[in-house]
Design an enzyme around this catalytic site. Structure first.
Site, PDB file in Angstrom:
ATOM      1  N   ASP A 448       0.830  -1.201   0.000  1.00  0.00           N
ATOM      2  CA  ASP A 448       0.000   0.000   0.000  1.00  0.00           C
ATOM      3  C   ASP A 448       0.864   1.248   0.000  1.00  0.00           C
ATOM      4  OD1 ASP A 448       0.916  -0.674   2.555  1.00  0.00           O
ATOM      5  OD2 ASP A 448      -0.742   0.318   3.561  1.00  0.00           O
ATOM      6  N   ARG A 452       5.296   4.211   6.299  1.00  0.00           N
ATOM      7  CA  ARG A 452       4.850   4.193   7.693  1.00  0.00           C
ATOM      8  C   ARG A 452       4.872   2.766   8.236  1.00  0.00           C
ATOM      9  NH1 ARG A 452      -0.986   5.767   5.620  1.00  0.00           N
ATOM     10  NH2 ARG A 452      -1.866   3.706   5.273  1.00  0.00           N
ATOM     11  N   ASP A 453       4.292   2.580   9.398  1.00  0.00           N
ATOM     12  CA  ASP A 453       4.329   1.266  10.051  1.00  0.00           C
ATOM     13  C   ASP A 453       3.285   0.345   9.419  1.00  0.00           C
ATOM     14  OD1 ASP A 453       2.159   2.670  10.902  1.00  0.00           O
ATOM     15  OD2 ASP A 453       2.515   2.424  13.049  1.00  0.00           O
ATOM     16  N   GLU A 454       3.410   0.154   8.131  1.00  0.00           N
ATOM     17  CA  GLU A 454       2.434  -0.632   7.407  1.00  0.00           C
ATOM     18  C   GLU A 454       3.143  -1.382   6.276  1.00  0.00           C
ATOM     19  OE1 GLU A 454      -1.238   1.367   7.338  1.00  0.00           O
ATOM     20  OE2 GLU A 454      -2.287  -0.264   6.381  1.00  0.00           O
ATOM     21  N   ASP A 461      -5.601  -2.637  -2.942  1.00  0.00           N
ATOM     22  CA  ASP A 461      -4.769  -1.662  -3.646  1.00  0.00           C
ATOM     23  C   ASP A 461      -4.241  -2.250  -4.956  1.00  0.00           C
ATOM     24  OD1 ASP A 461      -4.978  -1.195  -0.797  1.00  0.00           O
ATOM     25  OD2 ASP A 461      -3.561   0.435  -1.009  1.00  0.00           O
ATOM     26  N   TRP A 516     -11.309  -5.916  -1.999  1.00  0.00           N
ATOM     27  CA  TRP A 516     -10.034  -6.400  -1.471  1.00  0.00           C
ATOM     28  C   TRP A 516      -9.904  -7.895  -1.818  1.00  0.00           C
ATOM     29  CZ3 TRP A 516     -11.435  -1.695  -0.670  1.00  0.00           C
ATOM     30  CH2 TRP A 516     -10.500  -0.752  -0.283  1.00  0.00           C
ATOM     31  N   GLU A 729      -2.041   8.933  -0.986  1.00  0.00           N
ATOM     32  CA  GLU A 729      -3.074   8.019  -0.491  1.00  0.00           C
ATOM     33  C   GLU A 729      -4.449   8.682  -0.528  1.00  0.00           C
ATOM     34  OE1 GLU A 729      -2.551   6.848   3.597  1.00  0.00           O
ATOM     35  OE2 GLU A 729      -3.878   5.124   3.303  1.00  0.00           O
TER      36      GLU A 729
HETATM   37  C1  BGC Z   1      -3.912   0.997   3.641  1.00  0.00           C
HETATM   38  C2  BGC Z   1      -4.798   0.980   2.431  1.00  0.00           C
HETATM   39  C3  BGC Z   1      -5.570  -0.287   2.569  1.00  0.00           C
HETATM   40  C4  BGC Z   1      -6.523   0.006   3.682  1.00  0.00           C
HETATM   41  C5  BGC Z   1      -7.602  -0.956   3.893  1.00  0.00           C
HETATM   42  C6  BGC Z   1      -4.814   1.228   4.807  1.00  0.00           C
HETATM   43  O1  BGC Z   1      -4.163   1.385   5.999  1.00  0.00           O
HETATM   44  O2  BGC Z   1      -2.881   1.893   3.565  1.00  0.00           O
HETATM   45  O3  BGC Z   1      -4.238   1.292   1.265  1.00  0.00           O
HETATM   46  O4  BGC Z   1      -6.135  -0.823   1.451  1.00  0.00           O
HETATM   47  O5  BGC Z   1      -5.793   0.248   4.877  1.00  0.00           O
HETATM   48  O6  BGC Z   1      -8.128  -0.841   5.135  1.00  0.00           O
END
Ligand code: BGC
Length: 945
Positions: A448, A452-454, A461, A516, A729
């Site tokens: 995504d 960041r912490d992801e 996406d 998704w 985003e």
């Molecule tokens: C992500 C998104 C993702 C979404 C779904 C976010 O934190 O960055 O791109 O699809 O969460 O909940």
């Protein structure tokens, strides 16, 4: 006459390695080639493959016009077996033979490995320095070749006799490790030597043991780092000497004191590089059945960018701007600095009030720290982390010059395959931003965001971005691998986790979510359409079907998918910053539409795979879901529940409205919503990729162009006007006043909203696949007014195709290049004709029809005339009738069908008593409408804006 050139050296499956293709685990790899040029009437009638295994060449002659992913003709490759393959093709005569490609199988089964996973004992723990492992081998004199097969729990950097084994970084990348752990085969012939050899590897936490996800969890896959390495050295007599990781190896701590993908790396450069390896290692029992080979390219350094500016921030910090939001790290050259000096580099994508903006990174520290040795020159860079950044803040070094620092760009080393250009500078920059967004987010997993912490493989996406991705870069191997992970992570009942690899693993994070979970069906279908790879459909078919069966079960007898935890039209601009799912489009409409779409994709895939019963079953299911959708959500006239742009766009584009009159209503309602929204974007993740196709196919191309070329917020080009170098985003990750959106989810590098450029390629430049793999190309440009040229190029599986048009004095010239083996269906603009052409270069000239003065009949026509609308808005705002273009559009929205001559009366109320303003508006309208009455004010109640 052009002669028939020799085909290119055969490509092995989706691999793009420039030299020999090593470590192949498909024992019957498919072969593809391109032919650079051929006589006009050339059609491939047959091909001949020559495969040399050992000393014996064998040839196969196949009567076929195929040249993409043709089957391996011989016996399957055995583990480690090498073969050279070449091809020639037949037209009216045979071509020359191609150059050969060497393909070599990797280790195919657990029993091919004698090496064991080993982990250091007593060092290299969760909060300890990164360990380095050492194995020592003696080699004989007559070395012919050497291969290293290696992977790790964690990420590793391996060296043979102090030299890096290759140029990959972050090996072995990230897969669903507990199902599929990738290893790589390295040609290390040049690195080994007779006598004593040393193989070392530094192990970092990476995705295996570092922090992953926004819940702060660590050690998701395990709490021990481990290495698996097997060196196989062949001597000239054919003997193979094998050395692998085992209990005889040793380990030592390194100067990498801390390493984490989110938080960064701390390196003590004073660490003794000659320190002895005093720690023991032990074998870690591991199921070697999870090992898999590579489908696509590894992660590498793909670019180096110079700093464009170094300056001091208001608070006195040294800041560096690299001019581009990238993914990788900053490299510093430090000179003659005192030993022990602590240097810190923090990274961020944007500035806030002149300082590094760390808030959008949430808990990710994105900080690299170094303790210097004090040498004359020291290079400071990490190797076990990466950051998403445009700016860096450096503490601890003085007098930094731009030459002292550069940005190292990393990513999966995908071949660029797609380009776009036009006469519109902002559109070109936006396209460039999409390309950079892809480069930064294709780091082994389609993520995504990278900062960041992801940084997770969010399925929604990539579901929306996959058509764009496959155009811009060769994503075939990359996505094939990711889809294998998706299938491996799918729940038994067919649910698809929201992120793949699945590290969220909560019941909620795999509860079916529309758009998704549909990555399971859409992404394989996109790969089939764009690459012609039927096997990917075959491999994914059970996964695709399981997903649809799951939705079917959730929807129940009436086939309406209601409720549940839906992301819906995620992040449409009306959703509040803290609730991105609260979009205008009804989530049940979105969910049920996806159900119909995915059921249809499964039916179509079954058709391709000759699964007749499945094709019939899912075809009927799709039909029934469409009927259920229509009866639940669509009025007889063609309005769709929730009356949002996204619901009309998907209903039109996904074939959910079949009745012509309903389609007409839906199209015109969509157009009116776009007008009422004053050409600001109103869609989220779901509607954004389809909105312009829907408008164009419904006959409203001009409105689609106004949406695309809008620069006010929210729009695609607004971020470009704010200096963006990647896609954001949120539509307004940065607000018009330059401050950062207060939402806690605010990335400046997310590719999803960039998915519109697929339409830009297909319909503005006009280059799209008409048959899978571009065997037939569709050329259908629709030139927007205001653009004088546009072009797209794509390296299709058949070779490079291009479409380019330019306008000159009322004549449009269209130039099309079709690669050998492909053909093009051309639809000239403005209904000027169609053509079916073969390979080669073709041009057409079309007289652009004069746009006569369009009759200005209704209020709607006033909005549709961009120039008139602009003047109207200017005067309306100036005279206090509306506060902005948006409010002016909203004011007119209820009156679109009224005669244009009544426009002023329609919107005039007592709250705007300014007669001069009314007179000026009448002046603006007069040239278009003839005589405009604005006599006495009728007695209307104020409506407010
Ligand atoms: C992500 C998104 C993702 C979404 C779904 C976010 O934190 O960055 O791109 O699809 O969460 O909940």
């Amino acid at each position: 006459m052009t002669s028939l050139s020799a085909p290119s050296a055969p490509r092995i499956d989706h691999r793009t390695d420039p030299g020999p293709v090593l470590g192949v685990t498909n024992q019957r790899p498919r072969l593809s080639w391109t032919v650079a040029s051929a006589p006009e009437d050339y059609v491939q009638s047959a091909y001949e493959l020559e495969i040399v295994r050992g000393d014996e060449p064998m040839t196969w002659r196949v009567t076929s016009g195929d040249q993409v992913l043709v089957p391996w003709p011989g016996a399957p490759l055995e583990a480690r077996e090498s073969a050279t393959v070449r091809v020639r093709v037949q037209g009216s005569g045979w071509s020359q033979w191609s150059e050969p490609t060497t393909v070599e199988a990797g280790l195919l089964a657990a029993h091919d490995w004698t090496a064991k996973f080993i982990s250091p004992v007593g060092i290299g723990g969760l909060r300890q320095a990164a360990p380095e492992l050492l194995g020592v081998f003696q080699l004989p004199d007559d070395i012919a070749s050497a291969r290293l097969y290696a992977t790790a729990h964690g990420i590793f950097t391996a060296r043979l006799n102090s030299r890096l084994v290759d140029d990959t970084v972050l090996a072995p990348g990230w897969t669903s490790y507990h199902h599929r752990l990738r290893y790589r085969a390295y040609d290390v012939t040049d690195l080994v030597k007779p006598g004593r050899n040393e193989l070392t590897a530094i192990l970092g936490n990476g995705w295996w043991r570092g922090r992953l996800g926004f819940l702060g969890e660590r050690a998701f896959y395990g709490d021990r780092l481990a290495l698996l390495a097997q060196l196989e050295v062949k001597t000239s007599d054919g003997t193979v000497h094998t050395f692998g990781t085992d209990g005889n190896w040793h380990a030592r701590p390194t100067g990498v004191l801390v390493d984490d993908i989110y938080d960064g790396q701390t390196t003590d450069l004073r660490a003794d590089t000659a320190a002895p390896y005093e720690s023991a290692v032990e074998e870690v029992p591991t199921d070697l059945g999870v090992l898999v080979g590579e489908d696509g390219p590894p992660v590498r350094v793909t670019d180096t960018l110079a700093a464009v500016r170094v300056w001091t921030s208001p608070s006195g910090k040294t800041l560096v701007d690299f001019g581009q939001n990238v993914v990788g790290w900053a490299r510093l050259y430090a000179r003659a600095t005192r030993a022990g000096t602590e240097v810190t580099v923090r990274h961020a994508e944007v500035l806030d009030a002149g300082e590094l903006a760390m808030r959008p990174l949430r808990s990710a520290r994105a900080t690299d720290t170094y303790f210097l040795r004090g040498d004359d020159e020291e290079i400071l860079e990490p190797s076990l982390t990466f950051h998403g950044f445009r700016y860096a803040e450096i503490t601890g070094l003085s007098d930094i010059r731009p030459d002292d620092v550069e940005a190292i760009v990393i990513g999966s080393d995908l071949q660029r395959t797609g380009w776009f250009d036009s006469s519109h500078a902002l559109l070109n920059r936006f396209h460039e931003n999409v390309v950079w967004g892809m480069r930064g987010n294709f780091v082994d997993v389609p993520t995504d965001c990278p900062q960041r912490d992801e940084r997770l493989g969010w399925t929604g996406d990539i579901q929306v971005f996959s058509p764009t991705a496959t155009f811009l870069h060769d994503s075939s191997g990359f996505l094939t691998s990711w889809l294998a992970d998706l299938a491996a992570e799918q729940e038994r009942d067919g649910s698809v986790p929201h992120v793949v690899p699945d590290i969220l693993r909560t019941p909620m994070s795999s509860a079916p979510a529309a758009a998704w979970g549909d990555a399971a069906t859409v992404v394989p279908w996109v790969l089939w359409e764009r690459t012609g790879d039927k096997d990917v459909l075959a491999r994914q078919f059970d996964s695709m079907r399981a997903w649809v069966d799951k939705i079917d079960a959730v929807a129940g007898d009436d086939l309406i998918w209601r409720g549940g935890n839906q992301y819906g039209d995620w992040l449409d601009p009306t959703a509040p910053p803290e609730a991105p799912d609260r979009a205008t489009a009804d989530p049940d409409v979105i969910a049920t539409a996806h159900f119909a779409r995915s059921a249809q994709i499964v039916a179509d895939a079954a058709q391709v795979l000759d699964r007749v019963n499945d094709a019939a079953y899912y075809g009927q299911l799709a039909e029934r879901v469409r009927a259920a959708f229509a009866s639940e959500f669509v009025t007889p006239a063609g309005r769709v529940l929730s009356d949002a742009q996204t619901v009309y766009a998907i209903a039109l584009e996904w074939g959910l409205l079949t009745d012509t009159a309903q389609r007409r209503t839906a199209g015109s309602r969509l157009a009116d919503l776009v007008r009422a929204g004053s050409f600001r974007i109103a869609t989220g993740f779901v509607g954004t990729p389809v909105i312009c196709d829907a408008l164009m196919n419904a006959g409203y191309s001009d409105l689609a162009f106004r949406l695309l070329l809008q620069t006010e917020c929210p729009s695609w080009l607004y971020p470009v006007t704010m200096g963006a170098t990647t896609v954001w985003e949120r539509w307004d990750s940065m607000l018009p006043d330059g401050s950062i959106n207060p939402g806690e989810m605010t990335s400046f590098n997310h590719y999803a909203l960039g998915s519109i450029v697929d339409w830009v390629h297909r319909r503005i430049a006009g280059l799209a696949p008409a048959e899978p793999g571009y065997r037939t190309i569709s050329v259908r440009p629709v030139p927007p007014r205001g653009l004088t040229h546009a072009s797209a190029r794509h390296r299709t599986p058949y070779g490079e195709a291009s479409v380019s048009w330019h306008r000159d004095a009322g004549t449009l010239t269209l130039a099309v290049r079709v690669p050998v083996g492909s053909r093009a269906e051309v639809e000239l603009p403005w209904g000027a004709g169609t053509a079916l052409v073969g390979h080669g270069d073709h041009t057409w000239q079309v007289e652009e029809p004069r746009r006569g003065d369009r009759p200005m009949t209704t209020v709607r026509d006033v909005i549709d005339d961009a120039a008139l609308w602009r003047s109207f808005v200017d005067v309306a705002v100036d005279g206090g009738l509306a506060s902005s273009e948006t409010s002016a559009a909203r004011l007119l929205a209820p009156h679109l069908d009224r005669p244009a001559t009544e426009l002023l009366d329609a919107v005039w109320t007592r709250s705007w008593p300014s007669d001069p303003a009314k007179a000026r508006l009448a002046d603006v309208l007069r040239p278009y409408l003839g005589h405009v009455e604005h006599a006495a004010q009728p007695d209307l109640e104020p409506t407010g804006v």
